[in-house]
Design an enzyme around this catalytic site. Structure first.
Site, PDB file in Angstrom:
ATOM      1  CG  ASP A   4      -7.297  -4.490   4.539  1.00  0.00           C
ATOM      2  OD1 ASP A   4      -6.485  -4.150   5.522  1.00  0.00           O
ATOM      3  OD2 ASP A   4      -7.278  -3.691   3.361  1.00  0.00           O
TER       4      ASP A   4
ATOM      5  CB  CYS B 264      -2.046   1.652   7.159  1.00  0.00           C
ATOM      6  SG  CYS B 264      -1.631   2.374   5.735  1.00  0.00           S
TER       7      CYS B 264
ATOM      8  NE  ARG C 109      -4.164  -2.849   4.848  1.00  0.00           N
ATOM      9  CZ  ARG C 109      -4.594  -1.652   4.307  1.00  0.00           C
ATOM     10  NH1 ARG C 109      -3.681  -0.463   4.062  1.00  0.00           N
ATOM     11  NH2 ARG C 109      -5.716  -1.431   3.905  1.00  0.00           N
TER      12      ARG C 109
ATOM     13  CB  CYS D 171      -0.965   0.065   1.311  1.00  0.00           C
ATOM     14  SG  CYS D 171       0.032  -0.080   2.923  1.00  0.00           S
TER      15      CYS D 171
ATOM     16  CG  HIS E 209      -2.522  10.897  12.597  1.00  0.00           C
ATOM     17  ND1 HIS E 209      -3.906  10.499  12.252  1.00  0.00           N
ATOM     18  CD2 HIS E 209      -1.934  10.941  11.260  1.00  0.00           C
ATOM     19  CE1 HIS E 209      -4.019   9.814  11.253  1.00  0.00           C
ATOM     20  NE2 HIS E 209      -2.953  10.288  10.678  1.00  0.00           N
TER      21      HIS E 209
ATOM     22  CG  HIS F  14      -6.428   5.839   9.203  1.00  0.00           C
ATOM     23  ND1 HIS F  14      -5.777   6.978   8.291  1.00  0.00           N
ATOM     24  CD2 HIS F  14      -7.459   6.458   9.491  1.00  0.00           C
ATOM     25  CE1 HIS F  14      -6.336   8.191   8.593  1.00  0.00           C
ATOM     26  NE2 HIS F  14      -7.467   7.883   9.267  1.00  0.00           N
TER      27      HIS F  14
END
Ligand code: FE
Length: 170
Positions: free
Chosen positions: A147, A157, A155, A103, A140, A143
């Site tokens: 999946d 990410c 996951r 990704c 932050h 997310h």
């Protein structure tokens, strides 16, 4: 598609090293500021964060930005070690839970320790996602999606910019 979905909450982290340790000192010495999450928290004003973080780190960690996919320092790092928060040094992920999600951002299937990451519903950009935040400094991270691979199916990410890699056994 995943790219489009994820292209919202990650970044890079070159010069995080010094920042992290500095951060720690002030971190544990109690400051006057907002959000409180756990006992041992890092609280700073925006001005204080700006002095400690690079502009890109500030944009991602404090303003919920996202680094461009496939540009982060750790996307293809598979060395053994630990990933800590670039802002406060809290341990977030271990290298043995990192996998290639394709990704464009570092991806992990599990957090390093319970309570180190806070999840929050994020309805921005017309999507419903779950934002992940460092529980110590409120930074932050990215997310988390459902999946991912087993054993968790998750996951995480994460923006490289939000992380600092510490090589070592894992
Ligand atoms: Fe943090």
């Amino acid at each position: 598609m995943i790219l489009a979905i994820l292209g919202l909450s990650l970044a890079m982290c070159d010069s995080n090293t010094e920042n992290t340790s500095k951060d720690h000192e002030i971190a544990d010495s109690t400051k006057t500021n907002k959000t409180t999450v756990m006992t041992d928290t890092v609280q700073k004003t925006d001005e204080e964060w700006k002095k400690i973080l690079t502009p890109e780190q500030y944009r991602v960690l404090r303003q919920k930005g996202t680094e461009r996919p496939f540009t982060g320092e750790y996307e293809n790092n598979y060395e053994p070690g630990t990933y800590v928060c670039a802002a406060c040094g809290q341990e977030l992920f271990k290298s043995d839970t990192k996998f290639d999600a394709g990704c464009g951002w570092p991806s992990f299937y599990r957090e390093a320790a319970k309570g180190h990451i806070i999840e929050k519903i994020d309805l921005s950009l017309g999507m419903k996602r779950i934002e992940i935040i460092c529980s110590k400094c409120g930074g932050h991270l990215g997310h988390v999606f459902d999946d991912g691979p087993q054993p968790t199916g998750l996951r995480y990410c994460v923006n490289s910019v939000s992380l600092k890699f510490i090589p070592g056994k894992r």
